[in-house]
Design an enzyme around this catalytic site. Sequence first.
Site, PDB file in Angstrom:
ATOM      1  N   ASP A  19       0.880  -1.185   0.000  1.00  0.00           N
ATOM      2  CA  ASP A  19       0.000   0.000   0.000  1.00  0.00           C
ATOM      3  C   ASP A  19       0.908   1.223   0.000  1.00  0.00           C
ATOM      4  O   ASP A  19       2.134   1.109   0.155  1.00  0.00           O
ATOM      5  CB  ASP A  19      -0.880  -0.009   1.263  1.00  0.00           C
ATOM      6  CG  ASP A  19      -1.785   1.220   1.355  1.00  0.00           C
ATOM      7  OD1 ASP A  19      -2.415   1.577   0.332  1.00  0.00           O
ATOM      8  OD2 ASP A  19      -1.857   1.849   2.429  1.00  0.00           O
ATOM      9  N   SER A  20       0.284   2.395  -0.129  1.00  0.00           N
ATOM     10  CA  SER A  20       1.053   3.633  -0.054  1.00  0.00           C
ATOM     11  C   SER A  20       1.549   3.903   1.373  1.00  0.00           C
ATOM     12  O   SER A  20       2.444   4.718   1.560  1.00  0.00           O
ATOM     13  CB  SER A  20       0.183   4.798  -0.514  1.00  0.00           C
ATOM     14  OG  SER A  20      -0.965   4.887   0.315  1.00  0.00           O
ATOM     15  N   TYR A  51      -0.965   8.359  -2.516  1.00  0.00           N
ATOM     16  CA  TYR A  51      -1.043   8.031  -3.940  1.00  0.00           C
ATOM     17  C   TYR A  51      -2.281   8.687  -4.583  1.00  0.00           C
ATOM     18  O   TYR A  51      -2.321   8.882  -5.787  1.00  0.00           O
ATOM     19  CB  TYR A  51      -1.176   6.510  -4.138  1.00  0.00           C
ATOM     20  CG  TYR A  51       0.107   5.721  -4.028  1.00  0.00           C
ATOM     21  CD1 TYR A  51       1.275   6.284  -3.520  1.00  0.00           C
ATOM     22  CD2 TYR A  51       0.148   4.395  -4.441  1.00  0.00           C
ATOM     23  CE1 TYR A  51       2.447   5.535  -3.430  1.00  0.00           C
ATOM     24  CE2 TYR A  51       1.312   3.644  -4.358  1.00  0.00           C
ATOM     25  CZ  TYR A  51       2.453   4.217  -3.852  1.00  0.00           C
ATOM     26  OH  TYR A  51       3.600   3.470  -3.773  1.00  0.00           O
ATOM     27  N   GLY A  52      -3.269   8.936  -3.746  1.00  0.00           N
ATOM     28  CA  GLY A  52      -4.591   9.312  -4.257  1.00  0.00           C
ATOM     29  C   GLY A  52      -4.656  10.611  -5.025  1.00  0.00           C
ATOM     30  O   GLY A  52      -5.619  10.872  -5.742  1.00  0.00           O
ATOM     31  N   CYS A  82      -4.288  -1.580  -1.874  1.00  0.00           N
ATOM     32  CA  CYS A  82      -4.468  -0.152  -2.091  1.00  0.00           C
ATOM     33  C   CYS A  82      -5.466  -0.009  -3.239  1.00  0.00           C
ATOM     34  O   CYS A  82      -5.241  -0.555  -4.327  1.00  0.00           O
ATOM     35  CB  CYS A  82      -3.121   0.462  -2.473  1.00  0.00           C
ATOM     36  SG  CYS A  82      -3.222   2.175  -3.010  1.00  0.00           S
ATOM     37  N   ASN A  83      -6.552   0.681  -2.973  1.00  0.00           N
ATOM     38  CA  ASN A  83      -7.578   0.852  -4.018  1.00  0.00           C
ATOM     39  C   ASN A  83      -7.046   1.669  -5.182  1.00  0.00           C
ATOM     40  O   ASN A  83      -7.350   1.393  -6.342  1.00  0.00           O
ATOM     41  CB  ASN A  83      -8.805   1.569  -3.440  1.00  0.00           C
ATOM     42  CG  ASN A  83      -9.599   0.706  -2.488  1.00  0.00           C
ATOM     43  OD1 ASN A  83     -10.591   0.111  -2.868  1.00  0.00           O
ATOM     44  ND2 ASN A  83      -9.155   0.613  -1.242  1.00  0.00           N
ATOM     45  N   THR A  84      -6.243   2.691  -4.867  1.00  0.00           N
ATOM     46  CA  THR A  84      -5.751   3.588  -5.904  1.00  0.00           C
ATOM     47  C   THR A  84      -4.846   2.826  -6.873  1.00  0.00           C
ATOM     48  O   THR A  84      -4.991   2.935  -8.095  1.00  0.00           O
ATOM     49  CB  THR A  84      -4.986   4.759  -5.242  1.00  0.00           C
ATOM     50  OG1 THR A  84      -5.813   5.305  -4.201  1.00  0.00           O
ATOM     51  CG2 THR A  84      -4.651   5.834  -6.234  1.00  0.00           C
ATOM     52  N   GLU A 161      -2.597   8.897   8.290  1.00  0.00           N
ATOM     53  CA  GLU A 161      -1.137   8.684   8.360  1.00  0.00           C
ATOM     54  C   GLU A 161      -0.530   9.496   9.518  1.00  0.00           C
ATOM     55  O   GLU A 161       0.509   9.138  10.057  1.00  0.00           O
ATOM     56  CB  GLU A 161      -0.453   9.068   7.038  1.00  0.00           C
ATOM     57  CG  GLU A 161      -0.698   8.090   5.895  1.00  0.00           C
ATOM     58  CD  GLU A 161       0.109   6.780   5.988  1.00  0.00           C
ATOM     59  OE1 GLU A 161       1.211   6.788   6.544  1.00  0.00           O
ATOM     60  OE2 GLU A 161      -0.385   5.747   5.488  1.00  0.00           O
ATOM     61  N   CYS A 193     -10.902   2.975   0.298  1.00  0.00           N
ATOM     62  CA  CYS A 193      -9.482   3.252   0.518  1.00  0.00           C
ATOM     63  C   CYS A 193      -9.111   2.435   1.737  1.00  0.00           C
ATOM     64  O   CYS A 193      -9.837   2.451   2.743  1.00  0.00           O
ATOM     65  CB  CYS A 193      -9.258   4.741   0.769  1.00  0.00           C
ATOM     66  SG  CYS A 193      -7.581   5.131   1.333  1.00  0.00           S
ATOM     67  N   THR A 194      -8.015   1.717   1.650  1.00  0.00           N
ATOM     68  CA  THR A 194      -7.681   0.789   2.739  1.00  0.00           C
ATOM     69  C   THR A 194      -7.308   1.505   4.040  1.00  0.00           C
ATOM     70  O   THR A 194      -7.219   0.872   5.087  1.00  0.00           O
ATOM     71  CB  THR A 194      -6.539  -0.159   2.313  1.00  0.00           C
ATOM     72  OG1 THR A 194      -5.432   0.625   1.830  1.00  0.00           O
ATOM     73  CG2 THR A 194      -7.003  -1.104   1.224  1.00  0.00           C
ATOM     74  N   HIS A 195      -7.104   2.813   3.962  1.00  0.00           N
ATOM     75  CA  HIS A 195      -6.878   3.567   5.193  1.00  0.00           C
ATOM     76  C   HIS A 195      -8.177   3.747   6.003  1.00  0.00           C
ATOM     77  O   HIS A 195      -8.145   3.878   7.225  1.00  0.00           O
ATOM     78  CB  HIS A 195      -6.345   4.970   4.870  1.00  0.00           C
ATOM     79  CG  HIS A 195      -4.890   5.015   4.523  1.00  0.00           C
ATOM     80  ND1 HIS A 195      -4.389   4.555   3.330  1.00  0.00           N
ATOM     81  CD2 HIS A 195      -3.825   5.497   5.225  1.00  0.00           C
ATOM     82  CE1 HIS A 195      -3.073   4.751   3.298  1.00  0.00           C
ATOM     83  NE2 HIS A 195      -2.706   5.312   4.444  1.00  0.00           N
TER      84      HIS A 195
HETATM   85  N1  DGL Z   1      -4.734   3.289   0.925  1.00  0.00           N
HETATM   86  C1  DGL Z   1      -4.817   3.702  -0.410  1.00  0.00           C
HETATM   87  C2  DGL Z   1      -6.074   3.300  -1.109  1.00  0.00           C
HETATM   88  O1  DGL Z   1      -6.625   2.295  -0.751  1.00  0.00           O
HETATM   89  C3  DGL Z   1      -4.212   4.971  -0.863  1.00  0.00           C
HETATM   90  C4  DGL Z   1      -4.352   6.190  -0.070  1.00  0.00           C
HETATM   91  C5  DGL Z   1      -3.412   7.238  -0.635  1.00  0.00           C
HETATM   92  O2  DGL Z   1      -2.221   6.991  -0.636  1.00  0.00           O
HETATM   93  O3  DGL Z   1      -3.897   8.273  -1.098  1.00  0.00           O
HETATM   94  O4  DGL Z   1      -6.488   3.927  -2.030  1.00  0.00           O
END
Ligand code: DGL
Length: 280
Positions: A19-20, A51-52, A82-84, A161, A193-195
Amino acid sequence: MSQQNDSKLHSDAPIGVFDSGVGGLTVAREIMRQIPNEKIIYFGDTARVPYGSKSRDTITRFSKQIVRFLQTFEVKTIVVACNTASAYALDELEREIDIPIIGVVKPGAKTASEVTTNGRIGVIATEATIGSQIYTKYIKELNKDVTIYGKACPLFCPLIEEGLWQDPVTDEIARRYLSELIDIDIDTLILGCTHYPLIRSTLGRIMGDSVTLVNPAYETARELKEMLEEKGILNQEHPGLGANQYQFFVSDGAEKFKSFANSIIKYGILSAKTINIEEY
Ligand code: DGL
């Protein structure tokens, strides 16, 4: 996926997860719960998060570097937690490597389409994921009668984060982001988003009991297990204590990451190592 020779994949090889940043730990946690015999090599790109807000090219380049790093451990499969990166880079990664690779978007779309009863699904995610329309595409493939409402929530990832998981600032921003989804009467909300599962209680409180929150991690781990079983590479024996079952790598801030990881994953993570991902 490119032609693969499954006989080359070993059941006791680790699974690569990336993931990011810390978000993918919500997926790693679920993998640990559902398939406890597996070894995991986790990489969080903490130097380059988020990453988003980045372009497809950048996200793809970063993802390729990470995959090359994970392959140095001879991983048997990779989970793009990571979804992105799943939205922008998964297809290209699939073409490049000869081991199975799975993302989190398809499993999340599947769960949401099963959960909704009124056919109104909300998706919260990064700008890139919402911009890609990937959830709409996959959900419509499963059920063309549902309506999907996407909302980009770019401030969530940096807040998470920073560790502000339960904080009035996060609460206030969540209220602003979610208000339009409350107004349109969705019954299902994908945490795209996995966060975001890390602020699940805040999101649940704001959306109320009538909205089911979907965390794609559960279904991702289930599909991973199924795929490993099908290919005959599910690890049958526990690697045992002291076998370095879970290893964590980041591109910056290993100490901070380690303390986050220990609050998300209850296995006493002893170390996280910083590596230079630009070398891969
Ligand atoms: N956790 C990530 C996701 O699932 C990315 C969040 C990010 O880095 O912007 O999209």
